[in-house]
Scaffold this motif. Structure first.
Motif, short mmCIF file in Angstrom:
data_model
loop_
_atom_site.label_atom_id
_atom_site.label_comp_id
_atom_site.label_asym_id
_atom_site.label_seq_id
_atom_site.Cartn_x
_atom_site.Cartn_y
_atom_site.Cartn_z
N ALA A 51 0.65 -1.59 0.06
CA ALA A 51 -0.13 0.01 0.02
C ALA A 51 0.71 1.10 -0.58
CB ALA A 51 -1.13 -0.13 1.24
N SER A 52 0.33 2.00 -0.64
CA SER A 52 0.84 3.52 -0.03
C SER A 52 0.03 4.41 -1.13
CB SER A 52 2.04 4.27 -1.90
OG SER A 52 1.23 3.93 -3.54
N PRO A 53 0.21 6.11 0.00
CA PRO A 53 -0.82 7.38 0.41
C PRO A 53 -1.32 7.38 -1.06
CG PRO A 53 0.95 7.74 0.85
CD PRO A 53 1.37 6.61 0.45
N HIS A 54 -2.74 7.46 -1.07
CA HIS A 54 -3.47 7.63 -2.12
C HIS A 54 -3.54 8.75 -2.95
CE1 HIS A 54 -8.14 8.11 -4.28
NE2 HIS A 54 -8.09 9.42 -3.77
N ARG A 55 -3.50 9.89 -2.13
CA ARG A 55 -3.37 11.04 -2.77
C ARG A 55 -2.37 11.57 -3.71
NH1 ARG A 55 -8.33 14.68 -2.21
NH2 ARG A 55 -8.11 14.92 0.83
N ALA A 56 -1.09 10.78 -3.06
CA ALA A 56 0.16 11.00 -4.24
C ALA A 56 0.06 9.93 -5.25
CB ALA A 56 1.05 9.98 -3.16
N TRP A 57 -1.02 8.64 -4.88
CA TRP A 57 -0.80 8.17 -6.13
C TRP A 57 -1.85 8.58 -7.26
CZ3 TRP A 57 -5.02 6.09 -8.34
CH2 TRP A 57 -6.02 5.19 -9.11
N LEU A 58 -3.12 9.68 -6.81
CA LEU A 58 -3.53 10.33 -7.33
C LEU A 58 -3.15 11.34 -8.28
CD1 LEU A 58 -6.52 9.72 -8.27
CD2 LEU A 58 -7.48 11.23 -7.17
N TYR A 62 -3.16 12.39 -12.04
CA TYR A 62 -4.00 13.45 -12.85
C TYR A 62 -3.54 15.09 -12.67
CZ TYR A 62 -7.02 9.65 -12.88
OH TYR A 62 -7.70 8.18 -14.06
N GLY A 63 -2.48 14.79 -11.33
CA GLY A 63 -1.96 16.43 -11.27
C GLY A 63 -3.00 17.17 -9.94
N GLN A 65 -5.22 18.58 -10.40
CA GLN A 65 -7.11 17.91 -10.74
C GLN A 65 -6.98 17.15 -9.69
OE1 GLN A 65 -9.17 16.60 -14.01
NE2 GLN A 65 -6.63 15.61 -14.48
N SER A 66 -6.65 15.94 -9.38
CA SER A 66 -6.39 15.18 -8.10
C SER A 66 -7.78 15.58 -6.85
CB SER A 66 -6.28 14.15 -7.99
OG SER A 66 -4.03 14.71 -7.44
N VAL A 67 -7.14 17.08 -6.42
CA VAL A 67 -7.70 16.97 -5.19
C VAL A 67 -9.26 17.79 -5.28
CG1 VAL A 67 -7.23 18.42 -3.72
CG2 VAL A 67 -5.36 18.15 -4.09
N ALA A 68 -9.78 17.94 -6.37
CA ALA A 68 -10.93 18.27 -6.89
C ALA A 68 -11.75 17.43 -7.54
CB ALA A 68 -11.17 19.51 -7.99
N MET A 69 -11.15 16.13 -8.18
CA MET A 69 -11.89 15.08 -7.94
C MET A 69 -12.08 14.51 -6.48
SD MET A 69 -9.06 13.18 -10.71
CE MET A 69 -10.06 11.67 -10.70
N ASP A 70 -11.25 14.22 -6.16
CA ASP A 70 -11.88 13.85 -4.46
C ASP A 70 -12.67 14.74 -3.38
OD1 ASP A 70 -9.89 11.61 -4.64
OD2 ASP A 70 -8.23 11.86 -3.73
N ASP A 71 -12.17 16.40 -3.85
CA ASP A 71 -13.29 16.83 -3.08
C ASP A 71 -14.65 16.37 -2.87
OD1 ASP A 71 -11.53 17.68 -1.30
OD2 ASP A 71 -11.18 19.88 -2.39
N ARG A 72 -14.97 16.38 -4.80
CA ARG A 72 -16.63 16.47 -5.26
C ARG A 72 -16.55 14.58 -4.78
NH1 ARG A 72 -21.41 18.07 -7.59
NH2 ARG A 72 -21.75 16.40 -9.31
N VAL A 73 -16.28 13.93 -4.28
CA VAL A 73 -16.87 12.89 -3.94
C VAL A 73 -17.62 13.18 -3.10
CG1 VAL A 73 -16.00 9.96 -3.54
CG2 VAL A 73 -15.49 11.49 -6.18
N THR A 74 -16.21 13.32 -2.19
CA THR A 74 -16.82 14.03 -0.31
C THR A 74 -17.91 14.80 -0.07
OG1 THR A 74 -13.66 14.20 0.42
CG2 THR A 74 -15.46 14.67 1.34
N GLN A 75 -17.83 16.09 -0.41
CA GLN A 75 -19.57 16.85 -0.82
C GLN A 75 -20.26 15.67 -1.27
OE1 GLN A 75 -19.84 19.63 0.59
NE2 GLN A 75 -17.18 19.00 0.84
N LEU A 76 -20.13 14.57 -2.34
CA LEU A 76 -21.78 13.58 -2.77
C LEU A 76 -21.94 12.90 -1.54
CD1 LEU A 76 -21.30 13.61 -6.76
CD2 LEU A 76 -22.68 14.80 -5.35
N GLY A 77 -20.71 12.38 -1.17
CA GLY A 77 -20.93 11.25 0.39
C GLY A 77 -21.76 11.95 1.21
N LYS A 78 -21.38 13.10 1.70
CA LYS A 78 -21.63 13.81 2.71
C LYS A 78 -23.07 13.50 2.49
CE LYS A 78 -18.43 17.02 4.51
NZ LYS A 78 -18.24 17.97 4.56
N ALA A 79 -23.98 13.77 1.67
CA ALA A 79 -25.51 13.92 1.49
C ALA A 79 -26.24 12.48 1.40
CB ALA A 79 -25.90 13.70 0.22
N GLU A 80 -24.85 11.31 1.36
CA GLU A 80 -25.96 9.98 1.34
C GLU A 80 -25.78 9.49 2.62
OE1 GLU A 80 -27.65 9.43 -1.14
OE2 GLU A 80 -27.09 10.40 -2.80
N GLY A 81 -24.54 9.80 3.39
CA GLY A 81 -23.88 9.19 4.77
C GLY A 81 -22.96 8.26 4.72
N VAL A 82 -22.68 8.72 3.61
CA VAL A 82 -20.90 8.20 3.38
C VAL A 82 -19.90 9.03 3.29
CG1 VAL A 82 -19.15 6.94 1.42
CG2 VAL A 82 -21.89 6.18 1.84
#
Length: 243
Positions: A51-58, A62-63, A65-82
């Motif tokens: 295993a290695s850190p997800h953030r570093a791999w992404l 992707y450079g 934009q990888s942070v924005a990709m994760d942030d987008r999913v994180t916000q959507l997850g909050k609405a679903e209790g994830v």
């Protein structure tokens, strides 16, 4: 009704899609007659076993934009209790986890497999667990109701590996290139982590179709589908992760 969900443990949209589908299933009048089975899919089949850190791999892939990709999913997850914690998430090969899910279905049934899938997703995305580690997987198996010694012995060998590889090949033969993909009764396919309302409509539509055509066979077709917005290899855009 049988629903086969092709998904990966390391796919955030698979986590969201599972939760949204379960919300729809809870509202579906025929819930008691629905069997849900998870099928393996690997977005990154050549991912390392260490295993290695997800953030570093992404970021490497992707450079910025990888942070924005994760942030987008994180916000959507909050609405679903994830909950997503990408700062602690680890990038690792998911084959062992898929083998364990195969054991769960084969020896314990769909309900235990579903519980294990939930625990694996939470461990990977929220708890920073190395889901490629045999000891960690054994603990997750025990938490899902699988005998601890059986899980440990199973993971120590290669039992189930050939079967999982065959299922991965079957997914490719079916033309699945994005996950999650939901296959209803082996005939209707829905791609992506759709909204709960969409899944509910599909469940009702498939129930109506199967009632009308009971005793007859049909060819594969799409009830409703959503194409992934992304096109880069292994990209996770709105709705699905693609290869």
């Amino acid at each position: 009704m049988k629903v086969e969900i092709f998904s990966d443990i390391a796919c955030p949209w698979c986590y969201l899609g599972k939760r949204r589908f379960e919300q729809a299933l809870d509202r579906f009048a025929g819930k008691a007659e629905v069997e849900v089975v998870f099928r393996p899919y690997q977005l990154v089949p050549d991912a390392p076993e260490s295993a290695s850190p997800h953030r570093a791999w992404l970021a490497e892939r992707y450079g910025p934009q990888s942070v924005a990709m994760d942030d987008r999913v994180t916000q959507l997850g909050k609405a679903e209790g994830v909950h997503f914690d990408f700062d602690t998430a680890l990038h690792v090969n998911t084959f062992l986890g898929h083998r364990l899910l195969h054991l769960a279905e084969r020896e314990y049934g769909a309900a235990v497999q579903s519980e294990l899938k939930e625990l694996l997703l939470k461990a990977h995305f929220a708890d920073g667990v190395d889901v490629g580690d045999r000891a960690a997987l054994t603990e997750l198996a025990a938490a899902a109701g699988i005998d601890r010694d059986r899980a440990a012995a199973y993971l120590a060998g290669d039992e189930g590996a050939a079967e999982v590889r065959a299922q991965l090949a079957e997914a490719r033969e079916l033309g699945i290139s994005a996950v999650p993909t939901f296959v209803f009764e082996g005939k209707w396919a829905v791609q992506g982590g759709q909204e709960a309302e969409t899944f509910l409509r599909v469940l009702e539509q498939v129930a109506a179709e199967t009632a009308e055509t009971a005793g007859t066979s049909g060819t594969a077709r799409h009830a409703e589908s959503a194409e992934p917005a992304g096109h880069d290899a292994h990209a996770c855009a709105d709705g699905a992760c693609t290869v």
